[in-house]
Design a protein around this motif. Structure first.
Motif, short mmCIF file in Angstrom:
data_model
loop_
_atom_site.label_atom_id
_atom_site.label_comp_id
_atom_site.label_asym_id
_atom_site.label_seq_id
_atom_site.Cartn_x
_atom_site.Cartn_y
_atom_site.Cartn_z
N TRP A 114 0.84 -1.20 0.00
CA TRP A 114 0.00 0.00 0.00
C TRP A 114 0.88 1.26 0.00
CZ3 TRP A 114 0.13 3.14 4.48
CH2 TRP A 114 -0.67 4.28 4.41
N THR A 117 2.37 1.88 -3.42
CA THR A 117 1.45 2.20 -4.52
C THR A 117 0.61 3.45 -4.25
OG1 THR A 117 -0.13 0.62 -3.62
CG2 THR A 117 1.31 -0.17 -5.38
N HIS A 118 0.86 4.13 -3.14
CA HIS A 118 0.13 5.37 -2.84
C HIS A 118 1.08 6.53 -2.56
CE1 HIS A 118 -2.97 2.35 -2.52
NE2 HIS A 118 -3.84 3.31 -2.72
N CYS A 121 -0.71 11.24 -5.03
CA CYS A 121 -2.15 11.44 -4.86
C CYS A 121 -2.89 10.94 -6.09
CB CYS A 121 -2.42 12.93 -4.65
SG CYS A 121 -4.18 13.31 -4.57
N GLY A 122 -3.93 10.14 -5.87
CA GLY A 122 -4.71 9.60 -6.98
C GLY A 122 -5.57 10.65 -7.66
N THR A 128 2.48 12.19 -1.82
CA THR A 128 1.76 12.15 -0.55
C THR A 128 2.73 11.96 0.61
OG1 THR A 128 1.48 9.77 -0.77
CG2 THR A 128 -0.30 11.16 -1.62
N SER A 136 -2.36 6.12 7.27
CA SER A 136 -2.87 6.72 6.04
C SER A 136 -1.78 7.58 5.42
CB SER A 136 -4.12 7.57 6.32
OG SER A 136 -3.80 8.63 7.18
N ARG A 137 -1.98 7.94 4.14
CA ARG A 137 -1.11 8.89 3.46
C ARG A 137 -1.99 10.04 2.98
NH1 ARG A 137 4.08 6.77 2.20
NH2 ARG A 137 4.38 8.66 0.97
N CYS A 139 -2.43 13.79 0.85
CA CYS A 139 -1.92 14.70 -0.17
C CYS A 139 -1.84 16.10 0.43
CB CYS A 139 -2.87 14.70 -1.37
SG CYS A 139 -2.44 15.99 -2.57
N ALA A 146 -5.44 8.56 1.67
CA ALA A 146 -5.52 7.17 1.19
C ALA A 146 -5.23 6.23 2.35
CB ALA A 146 -4.51 6.94 0.07
N ARG A 149 -5.86 -0.68 1.70
CA ARG A 149 -7.05 -1.32 1.14
C ARG A 149 -7.22 -2.72 1.71
NH1 ARG A 149 -5.39 -1.08 -5.00
NH2 ARG A 149 -3.39 -1.46 -4.01
#
Ligand SMILES: [Zn+2]
Length: 283
Positions: A114, A117-118, A121-122, A128, A136-137, A139, A146, A149
Motif C-alpha cells: 500500500w 502504490t500510494h 495522490c490519486g 503524498t 494513512s497517506r 496529499c 488514502a 485497502r
C-alpha cells in the motif's frame, strides 16, 4: 497457522521515542517477497542490520510483538541479499517461519505494498506523506487521504444433504478443487454477493447462508469471509471464464486434492465434511 494478527501483537502507527530500529524485528520485502535467513527446514527473519539500507523515511512502524518493536520496509531495488539470506514469497514460507512472524508478515506485506502504490495522490498527482496519527497517506495539496485497502471476498461451500459442491479454477494445481469464492461488489451485502457468485460461477441457486469464519488473505489484500449455504435448485453449469470444472462430492468421493491448510477454504471443507460424517444418512 494463519495470517490473522497474533494476540501478542499490539499495533501502532508511530514509533515511540524509545523504539530502537537496530534491536527491532524487521520485515523487509522486495516486491511481495520477504527477506529471510533459511536454516534447514526453517526460515528466520534477518538481523536488523539488513535494514541499514532502508532510509528512515521509508520505514513503516507496525507496533510491538511481545515487547519487541516491529518495522517493515521495501528494500531498495538495487539491494542484493547478504550471504545466507534469500527472498521468498509468503506461500513458500508457510510452516517454515515462526507462526506469529508468519502472520505478521501478512500484515507487513500489505502495508508495504500500500505504501509503495500510494506515493502519489490519486486525484492530483502530488507526492503524498505518511500521517503520524493514523495509518494513512495524505496529499498536502488537495488533502485527499488514502488508507490501506482491504478487499472483502466471500467464500461459499454449497451443501446438498451429504454432498458438497467443489470447483476448480484453471489456475489451480492439477486435481485441486475448492469452495467457490468471489469479490464483493460496491453496494452488495455479503449474502447478496454469495448468491450472485454461486449463480454466476456454477449456475446454481442457494439459500440459508451461514457464517463460518473469516481470514486475512494478503494476496494481495483480501479478507475472505466464508459461509456454508444450502443448495436450492438448478443444474451445475460452470462459467468457462472462471471455472474449469465443478461437481458434487461426498465423503467417499472427494477430489484428488483439497486446498492446503494455509487457507480458510480447507478449514471450511473439513468442518462441513466432519458434520456430514456425524449425521445419519438420509433415509
Ligand atoms: Zn491531491
Amino acid at each position: 497457522m494463519t495470517f490473522d494478527t497474533p494476540d501478542a501483537f499490539e499495533a501502532a502507527v508511530a514509533a515511540p521515542p524509545e523504539a530502537d530500529p537496530s534491536q527491532a524485528l524487521w520485515f523487509l520485502f522486495k516486491g511481495p517477497q520477504l527477506l529471510v535467513r533459511p536454516d534447514d527446514a526453517r526460515a528466520h527473519l534477518p538481523s536488523a542490520s539488513a535494514a541499514a539500507q532502508v532510509e528512515p523515511a521509508h520505514r513503516l512502524y507496525l507496533g510491538r510483538l511481545r515487547g519487541r518493536h516491529v518495522y517493515a520496509a521495501e528494500l531498495p531495488a538495487r539491494a542484493e541479499p547478504d550471504d545466507g539470506h534469500v527472498t521468498q514469497g509468503l506461500r513458500a514460507l508457510f510452516g517454515r517461519l515462526d507462526d506469529e512472524l508468519f502472520a505478521l508478515a501478512g500484515r507487513a506485506v500489505q502495508l508495504v505494498d500500500w505504501n509503495r502504490t500510494h506515493r502519489y495522490c490519486g486525484a492530483c498527482g502530488t507526492p503524498t506523506a505518511l500521517r503520524a496519527s493514523e495509518r494513512s497517506r495524505e496529499c498536502p495539496s488537495c488533502k485527499l487521504v488514502a488508507y490501506p485497502r482491504v478487499a472483502p471476498a466471500i467464500m461459499a461451500l454449497v451443501r446438498d444433504g451429504q454432498r458438497i459442491l467443489l470447483a476448480r479454477s484453471p489456475h489451480f494445481a492439477p486435481g485441486m478443487y475448492s469452495a467457490l469464492a468471489g469479490f464483493v461488489e460496491p453496494g452488495e451485502s455479503l449474502e447478496q454477493c454469495l448468491v450472485r457468485e454461486v449463480r454466476e460461477e456454477v449456475g446454481v441457486e442457494v439459500a440459508r447462508p451461514r457464517y463460518f469464519g473469516s481470514q486475512s488473505w494478503p494476496f494481495p489484500h483480501s479478507m475472505m469471509i466464508a459461509f456454508v449455504a444450502d443448495y436450492a435448485g438448478g443444474e451445475i453449469s460452470p462459467d468457462p471464464a472462471e471455472i474449469e470444472d465443478a461437481g458434487w462430492f461426498d465423503l467417499h468421493h472427494l477430489p484428488p486434492q483439497l486446498p492446503g491448510k494455509i487457507s480458510i477454504s480447507r478449514r471450511l471443507i473439513d468442518a462441513v465434511l466432519a458434520d456430514i460424517a456425524q449425521e445419519p444418512p438420509a433415509s
